[in-house]
Motif scaffolding. Structure first.
Motif, PDB file in Angstrom:
ATOM      1  N   SER A  39      62.825  37.793 -16.828  1.00 55.84           N
ATOM      2  CA  SER A  39      63.675  36.860 -16.105  1.00 55.84           C
ATOM      3  C   SER A  39      63.411  35.423 -16.561  1.00 55.84           C
ATOM      4  O   SER A  39      62.368  35.100 -17.105  1.00 55.84           O
ATOM      5  N   ILE A  40      64.397  34.594 -16.311  1.00 57.18           N
ATOM      6  CA  ILE A  40      64.292  33.173 -16.618  1.00 57.18           C
ATOM      7  C   ILE A  40      63.574  32.507 -15.457  1.00 57.18           C
ATOM      8  O   ILE A  40      63.883  32.759 -14.295  1.00 57.18           O
ATOM      9  N   ALA A  41      62.607  31.677 -15.764  1.00 59.83           N
ATOM     10  CA  ALA A  41      61.807  31.014 -14.733  1.00 59.83           C
ATOM     11  C   ALA A  41      62.701  30.276 -13.745  1.00 59.83           C
ATOM     12  O   ALA A  41      63.718  29.699 -14.115  1.00 59.83           O
ATOM     13  N   LEU A  42      62.296  30.313 -12.482  1.00 59.63           N
ATOM     14  CA  LEU A  42      63.031  29.640 -11.424  1.00 59.63           C
ATOM     15  C   LEU A  42      62.367  28.306 -11.117  1.00 59.63           C
ATOM     16  O   LEU A  42      61.155  28.249 -10.905  1.00 59.63           O
ATOM     17  N   THR A  43      63.163  27.254 -11.111  1.00 60.98           N
ATOM     18  CA  THR A  43      62.654  25.930 -10.754  1.00 60.98           C
ATOM     19  C   THR A  43      63.544  25.342  -9.666  1.00 60.98           C
ATOM     20  O   THR A  43      64.705  25.744  -9.512  1.00 60.98           O
ATOM     21  N   PHE A  44      62.985  24.391  -8.912  1.00 61.73           N
ATOM     22  CA  PHE A  44      63.704  23.750  -7.818  1.00 61.73           C
ATOM     23  C   PHE A  44      63.571  22.242  -7.923  1.00 61.73           C
ATOM     24  O   PHE A  44      62.533  21.738  -8.335  1.00 61.73           O
ATOM     25  N   THR A  45      64.606  21.553  -7.487  1.00 62.45           N
ATOM     26  CA  THR A  45      64.521  20.109  -7.254  1.00 62.45           C
ATOM     27  C   THR A  45      65.202  19.839  -5.923  1.00 62.45           C
ATOM     28  O   THR A  45      66.205  20.479  -5.586  1.00 62.45           O
TER      29      THR A  45
ATOM     30  N   THR B 139      72.590  13.840   2.805  1.00 67.93           N
ATOM     31  CA  THR B 139      72.504  15.294   2.852  1.00 67.93           C
ATOM     32  C   THR B 139      71.445  15.782   1.868  1.00 67.93           C
ATOM     33  O   THR B 139      71.433  15.379   0.705  1.00 67.93           O
ATOM     34  N   VAL B 140      70.573  16.666   2.346  1.00 66.44           N
ATOM     35  CA  VAL B 140      69.537  17.251   1.495  1.00 66.44           C
ATOM     36  C   VAL B 140      70.180  18.302   0.595  1.00 66.44           C
ATOM     37  O   VAL B 140      70.984  19.126   1.052  1.00 66.44           O
ATOM     38  N   VAL B 141      69.821  18.266  -0.686  1.00 68.24           N
ATOM     39  CA  VAL B 141      70.322  19.232  -1.669  1.00 68.24           C
ATOM     40  C   VAL B 141      69.127  19.876  -2.362  1.00 68.24           C
ATOM     41  O   VAL B 141      68.302  19.189  -2.960  1.00 68.24           O
ATOM     42  N   LEU B 142      69.051  21.195  -2.261  1.00 67.10           N
ATOM     43  CA  LEU B 142      68.049  21.969  -2.992  1.00 67.10           C
ATOM     44  C   LEU B 142      68.766  22.608  -4.176  1.00 67.10           C
ATOM     45  O   LEU B 142      69.674  23.425  -3.986  1.00 67.10           O
TER      46      LEU B 142
ATOM     47  N   VAL C 239      72.476  24.177  -0.794  1.00 69.81           N
ATOM     48  CA  VAL C 239      71.729  24.843  -1.851  1.00 69.81           C
ATOM     49  C   VAL C 239      72.664  24.960  -3.044  1.00 69.81           C
ATOM     50  O   VAL C 239      73.715  25.593  -2.965  1.00 69.81           O
ATOM     51  N   ASP C 240      72.298  24.298  -4.113  1.00 70.24           N
ATOM     52  CA  ASP C 240      73.089  24.263  -5.334  1.00 70.24           C
ATOM     53  C   ASP C 240      72.623  25.393  -6.251  1.00 70.24           C
ATOM     54  O   ASP C 240      71.523  25.352  -6.801  1.00 70.24           O
TER      55      ASP C 240
END
Length: 100
Positions: free
Chosen positions: A2-8, A16-19, A51-52
């Motif tokens: 799998s492709i590594a999962l990252t968050f910002t 508005t909060v965007v993850l 959540v984007d």
């Protein structure tokens, strides 16, 4: 593999909060995704948050399950690639999904 999962996490001009997630969400990282969702929800302090998923190439049932506890406060931003999966899971009946 799998492709590594990252968050910002960021805030829009309207506060508005965007993850934003990038990579693949599967059983190997669903716990980290769940923790990031919980942190974004806490940061949103009762307001809706986004959540984007536009840079997510794959999400399995473990990743979908992580979304359900947050449907009362969550909006999703996705692409045509994931939209059918979210619909089949029934998320389109529970929250707002914006397709880019």
């Amino acid at each position: 593999m799998s492709i590594a999962l990252t968050f910002t996490t960021s805030r829009r001009a309207d506060a508005t909060v965007v993850l934003a997630a990038t990579g693949e969400i599967d059983m190997s990282n669903a716990e980290a995704f769940s923790a990031a969702l919980a942190a974004a929800r806490q940061e949103a302090a009762g307001d809706p948050f986004i959540v984007d998923l536009t840079r997510v190439e794959y999400i399995d049932s473990a990743g979908l399950a992580a979304l359900f506890p947050h449907v009362d406060q969550l909006q999703l931003l996705t692409t045509g690639l994931l939209a059918p999966v979210l619909t089949v899971a029934g998320l389109d009946d529970l929250l707002t999904i914006h397709e880019e």
